[in-house]
Design a protein around this motif. Structure first.
Motif, PDB file in Angstrom:
ATOM      1  N   HIS A 429      30.836  49.832  40.361  1.00  0.00           N
ATOM      2  CA  HIS A 429      30.702  48.399  40.632  1.00  0.00           C
ATOM      3  C   HIS A 429      30.737  47.635  39.319  1.00  0.00           C
ATOM      4  N   PHE A 430      31.451  46.498  39.305  1.00  0.00           N
ATOM      5  CA  PHE A 430      31.527  45.655  38.120  1.00  0.00           C
ATOM      6  C   PHE A 430      31.193  44.220  38.509  1.00  0.00           C
ATOM      7  N   GLU A 431      30.420  43.575  37.672  1.00  0.00           N
ATOM      8  CA  GLU A 431      30.073  42.166  37.859  1.00  0.00           C
ATOM      9  C   GLU A 431      31.070  41.301  37.088  1.00  0.00           C
ATOM     10  N   PRO A 432      31.195  40.013  37.440  1.00  0.00           N
ATOM     11  CA  PRO A 432      32.132  39.127  36.725  1.00  0.00           C
ATOM     12  C   PRO A 432      31.906  39.166  35.214  1.00  0.00           C
ATOM     13  N   GLY A 433      33.003  39.326  34.492  1.00  0.00           N
ATOM     14  CA  GLY A 433      32.922  39.372  33.035  1.00  0.00           C
ATOM     15  C   GLY A 433      32.825  40.777  32.471  1.00  0.00           C
ATOM     16  N   ASP A 434      32.556  41.778  33.323  1.00  0.00           N
ATOM     17  CA  ASP A 434      32.497  43.156  32.840  1.00  0.00           C
ATOM     18  C   ASP A 434      33.902  43.665  32.510  1.00  0.00           C
ATOM     19  N   PHE A 435      33.999  44.483  31.472  1.00  0.00           N
ATOM     20  CA  PHE A 435      35.279  45.083  31.092  1.00  0.00           C
ATOM     21  C   PHE A 435      35.430  46.435  31.784  1.00  0.00           C
ATOM     22  N   ILE A 436      36.548  46.623  32.467  1.00  0.00           N
ATOM     23  CA  ILE A 436      36.846  47.932  33.043  1.00  0.00           C
ATOM     24  C   ILE A 436      37.325  48.853  31.933  1.00  0.00           C
ATOM     25  N   PHE A 437      38.271  48.383  31.127  1.00  0.00           N
ATOM     26  CA  PHE A 437      38.597  49.018  29.857  1.00  0.00           C
ATOM     27  C   PHE A 437      39.188  47.966  28.937  1.00  0.00           C
ATOM     28  N   GLN A 438      39.282  48.320  27.668  1.00  0.00           N
ATOM     29  CA  GLN A 438      39.766  47.364  26.677  1.00  0.00           C
ATOM     30  C   GLN A 438      40.996  47.906  25.964  1.00  0.00           C
ATOM     31  N   VAL A 446      42.596  56.459  36.393  1.00  0.00           N
ATOM     32  CA  VAL A 446      43.343  55.508  37.212  1.00  0.00           C
ATOM     33  C   VAL A 446      42.328  54.799  38.090  1.00  0.00           C
ATOM     34  N   TYR A 447      42.566  53.497  38.338  1.00  0.00           N
ATOM     35  CA  TYR A 447      41.588  52.676  39.057  1.00  0.00           C
ATOM     36  C   TYR A 447      42.228  52.080  40.302  1.00  0.00           C
ATOM     37  N   VAL A 448      41.515  52.166  41.422  1.00  0.00           N
ATOM     38  CA  VAL A 448      41.959  51.574  42.689  1.00  0.00           C
ATOM     39  C   VAL A 448      40.947  50.493  43.069  1.00  0.00           C
ATOM     40  N   ILE A 449      41.429  49.274  43.280  1.00  0.00           N
ATOM     41  CA  ILE A 449      40.537  48.153  43.602  1.00  0.00           C
ATOM     42  C   ILE A 449      40.230  48.162  45.098  1.00  0.00           C
ATOM     43  N   GLU A 450      38.960  48.270  45.426  1.00  0.00           N
ATOM     44  CA  GLU A 450      38.530  48.218  46.829  1.00  0.00           C
ATOM     45  C   GLU A 450      38.127  46.802  47.229  1.00  0.00           C
ATOM     46  N   GLU A 451      37.371  46.148  46.356  1.00  0.00           N
ATOM     47  CA  GLU A 451      36.947  44.770  46.598  1.00  0.00           C
ATOM     48  C   GLU A 451      36.964  44.028  45.272  1.00  0.00           C
ATOM     49  N   PRO A 472      42.336  43.420  45.822  1.00  0.00           N
ATOM     50  CA  PRO A 472      42.082  44.575  46.682  1.00  0.00           C
ATOM     51  C   PRO A 472      43.367  45.297  47.086  1.00  0.00           C
ATOM     52  N   GLY A 473      43.315  46.633  47.047  1.00  0.00           N
ATOM     53  CA  GLY A 473      44.449  47.452  47.430  1.00  0.00           C
ATOM     54  C   GLY A 473      45.373  47.786  46.281  1.00  0.00           C
ATOM     55  N   GLU A 474      45.242  47.095  45.174  1.00  0.00           N
ATOM     56  CA  GLU A 474      46.099  47.351  44.022  1.00  0.00           C
ATOM     57  C   GLU A 474      45.426  48.332  43.070  1.00  0.00           C
ATOM     58  N   TYR A 475      46.257  48.976  42.270  1.00  0.00           N
ATOM     59  CA  TYR A 475      45.672  49.919  41.329  1.00  0.00           C
ATOM     60  C   TYR A 475      46.363  49.811  39.992  1.00  0.00           C
ATOM     61  N   PHE A 476      45.679  50.311  38.977  1.00  0.00           N
ATOM     62  CA  PHE A 476      46.159  50.159  37.611  1.00  0.00           C
ATOM     63  C   PHE A 476      45.623  51.305  36.756  1.00  0.00           C
ATOM     64  N   GLY A 477      46.162  51.414  35.564  1.00  0.00           N
ATOM     65  CA  GLY A 477      45.727  52.452  34.636  1.00  0.00           C
ATOM     66  C   GLY A 477      46.604  53.672  34.641  1.00  0.00           C
ATOM     67  N   GLU A 478      47.628  53.696  35.535  1.00  0.00           N
ATOM     68  CA  GLU A 478      48.450  54.898  35.671  1.00  0.00           C
ATOM     69  C   GLU A 478      49.395  55.113  34.493  1.00  0.00           C
ATOM     70  N   THR A 490      43.724  44.718  28.148  1.00  0.00           N
ATOM     71  CA  THR A 490      42.319  44.702  28.555  1.00  0.00           C
ATOM     72  C   THR A 490      42.217  44.274  30.015  1.00  0.00           C
ATOM     73  N   ILE A 491      41.370  44.972  30.774  1.00  0.00           N
ATOM     74  CA  ILE A 491      41.127  44.623  32.184  1.00  0.00           C
ATOM     75  C   ILE A 491      39.676  44.160  32.295  1.00  0.00           C
ATOM     76  N   ARG A 492      39.476  42.962  32.845  1.00  0.00           N
ATOM     77  CA  ARG A 492      38.143  42.380  32.965  1.00  0.00           C
ATOM     78  C   ARG A 492      37.935  41.852  34.379  1.00  0.00           C
ATOM     79  N   ALA A 493      36.753  42.099  34.939  1.00  0.00           N
ATOM     80  CA  ALA A 493      36.451  41.639  36.298  1.00  0.00           C
ATOM     81  C   ALA A 493      36.401  40.108  36.338  1.00  0.00           C
ATOM     82  N   ARG A 494      37.124  39.539  37.295  1.00  0.00           N
ATOM     83  CA  ARG A 494      37.084  38.089  37.478  1.00  0.00           C
ATOM     84  C   ARG A 494      35.984  37.701  38.450  1.00  0.00           C
ATOM     85  N   ILE A 495      35.882  38.454  39.550  1.00  0.00           N
ATOM     86  CA  ILE A 495      34.755  38.339  40.478  1.00  0.00           C
ATOM     87  C   ILE A 495      34.198  39.746  40.683  1.00  0.00           C
TER      88      ILE A 495
END
Length: 578
Positions: A429-438, A446-451, A472-478, A490-495
């Motif tokens: 789980h990530f809150e707004p402003g958290d970095f998934i990776f930089q 690899v990351y799959v967005i659920e929500e 949601p449904g998209e993925y990245f990092g591959e 850099t990937i950062r949570a917007r919501i």
């Protein structure tokens, strides 16, 4: 009349379940009843001493006893309980090595399944909070504490070092206070073994929803405990509770955020799903029983004990979920089961309690016994003596006393015992402003967005450029994994986001074993990397390498369209200066 032995099935291997089996073995002969106990583990845990495993003052296996030795005449089945049919008198248990469930017919049933940790409605807690209920939890927590100390010792960033040395416990009851007391003592005593941490302060925080800790005890003793803990450097936050968590911080209901890498939760708890779906009388969600501990409308057939039951004494006092009450409940239930099998006088539960004890670590405790309040060193001595006497078996008593003596003479053990691989597919789980990776990070997952949604940025010449927004449904990092290069954005949570993380080792294993899995990501990488591809919604100059450098994949001669089940196209964003 049938002479076959009655089938007595006991669900749960805690205090209530194990002591019911032990008492039944004394009351009933083998030709009168066959006793079966179902539990997830083949051992019984002595919960009051479990926190001492953290500090190493008691050996890991010395707080447990094999159920087969405690109950030699009881058939033990080490499985989960999947379903209880009260009408047909059948218990269904989970599959073992073979993918088939097992059904057991019973004549008399004892439900003593306790409760489970429940993080419903608390985002990120299930992924980031460490429960403390079982022996495995204690092992994981001890290993984790050693790991964060090792990392803090080599960390150059002072902010991250403070985060690594911050420990938060949610819940100020007996479990939360005893866990924090042992944790604080352990960290304080072993820091001297780390050259760079000897003079580095650590932070311990207890978060309690009420206006004081230890609500089970009198106010005088609770306030004494608060003073002792604060004197030893423990922060106590009252009238607040944990609301959410990320891998970087604990978030409280008041909005306070505590940066930390260690979050332990001793609350909240809920009944297991198998009990929640039972169609029977309940009170506040718990199984409703009479003073003989018989389930309402199933008297003489089903008994419920421990944390999962709503129990009142003969005097009408609500029974708290403590070990001393569970042991007496087991005795009452066993007497009534024996009466149901062979006839005889039935018993009613009237135990009002002898008192309460709570350890504060480092030679201090609080105790309330027969109305007498004791605190400090004397209470700590009483705590150890009373619980040692209650530990079944001379073998375990000798081992525990030996552990205590050795702990006084020698420093705590610092060896880390890794019991599982650190990698594995998991949720985060990530809150707004958290970095998934930089940008510049190693491509390890690899990351799959659920929500939720995240934003893709790239830094060029000291300025950040917004490349895209993913949902949601998209993925990245591959692309970083497929090209074996570092992150190029850099990937950062917007919501607020919930993401499925597939580590590199698991990703490669799935690609090798399931070719169609690899083809989905290969096609996605192709669409993102090839200029002008109709399946890419962004130019390669802005998005092609967002999760790593573009990889040399040949362009298909003809576009066949997206593969079935492939993710939706990435939504490109107008490049913006950040």
């Amino acid at each position: 009349m049938s002479t076959d032995p009655k089938q007595v099935v006991i669900l749960g291997g805690g205090f209530a379940g194990v002591y019911t089996a032990r008492c039944l073995e004394k009351l009933l002969r083998s030709e009168e009843a066959s006793i079966t106990l179902i539990n997830r583990e083949n051992y019984w845990v002595y919960q009051p001493m479990l926190p001492e495993v953290i500090s190493g003052s008691i050996g890991l296996t010395n707080v447990v006893s094999p159920i087969r030795r405690l109950c030699p005449r009881t058939n033990l089945i080490m499985r989960e309980v999947d379903d209880i049919d009260l009408q047909k008198q059948i218990v269904t248990i989970s599959p073992g090595f073979r993918p088939r469930q097992l059904q057991l017919k019973y004549d008399h049933l004892v439900i003593a399944l306790g409760n489970i940790t429940n993080f419903h409605g608390m985002p990120g807690m299930i992924e980031n909070a460490m429960p403390f209920r079982t022996l495995a939890d204690a092992m994981v927590l001890r290993n984790h504490l050693i790991h964060v100390l090792e990392e803090a010792d080599v960390e150059e960033n002072p902010e991250l070092r403070r985060q690594l040395l911050t420990f938060v416990v949610g819940g100020g009851g007996f479990s939360g206070v005893e866990v924090m007391a042992e944790l604080n003592d352990f960290v304080r005593s072993v820091k001297r073994n780390y050259l760079r941490l000897r003079n580095e302060p650590h932070r311990c925080v207890v978060v309690q929803a009420g206006d004081r800790i230890l609500p089970e005890m009198s106010e005088t003793l609770a306030l004494f405990a608060q003073r002792i803990l604060r004197k030893r450097g423990v922060e106590i936050i009252l009238n607040d509770r944990l609301r959410a968590a990320t891998s970087e911080r604990a978030i409280l209901q008041s909005g306070t955020e505590i940066p930390c890498k260690t979050l332990i939760s001793t609350v909240p708890s809920a009944l297991p799903p198998v009990i929640q779906k039972l169609d029977c009388h309940k009170e506040h969600g718990k199984l409703l029983v009479n003073t003989g501990l018989e389930l309402k409308d199933y008297e003489g057939n089903v008994w419920a004990l421990g944390d999962c039951a709503s129990i009142k004494t003969v005097a009408g006092t609500k029974v708290p979920p403590t070990a001393q009450h569970a042991i007496r409940e087991a005795t009452t239930a066993a007497i009534n089961i024996a009466a149901a099998v062979r006839g005889g006088k039935r018993a009613e539960f009237g135990f009002e309690g002898l008192g309460t004890l709570g350890s504060l670590g480092h030679g201090a405790a609080v105790a309330q016994i027969f109305g007498v309040r004791v605190s400090g060193l004397l209470a700590w001595f009483l705590w150890r003596c009373i619980y040692l006497m209650k530990m079944p078996g001379l073998n375990r008593k000798v081992r525990i006393v030996t552990d205590w003596l050795l702990h006084l003479l020698f420093p705590p053990e610092l060896a880390q015992t890794k019991i599982a691989f650190e990698s594995g597919i998991r949720n985060q789980h990530f809150e707004p402003g958290d970095f998934i990776f930089q940008q510049g990070d190693l491509g390890d997952s690899v990351y799959v967005i659920e929500e939720g949604e995240c934003e893709v940025f790239r830094e060029q010449k000291g300025e950040q450029e917004l490349l895209a927004t993913l949902g949601p449904g998209e993925y990245f990092g591959e692309m970083a994994l497929l090209s074996d290069r570092s992150r190029n954005a850099t990937i950062r949570a917007r919501i607020a986001m919930d993401i499925l993380i597939i580590p590199k080792a698991d990703f490669n294993k799935l690609r090798q074993r399931l070719p169609v899995f690899g083809e989905v990501f290969t096609e996605l990488a192709t669409r993102r990397a090839v200029p002008g591809s109709p399946h890419s919604s962004a130019e390669p100059s802005t998005l092609g390498g967002c999760c790593g450098q573009p990889i040399p994949i040949p362009t298909p001669e003809s576009e066949l369209g997206p593969m079935p089940g492939s993710p939706p196209a990435v939504r490109a964003a107008t490049p913006a200066k950040q």
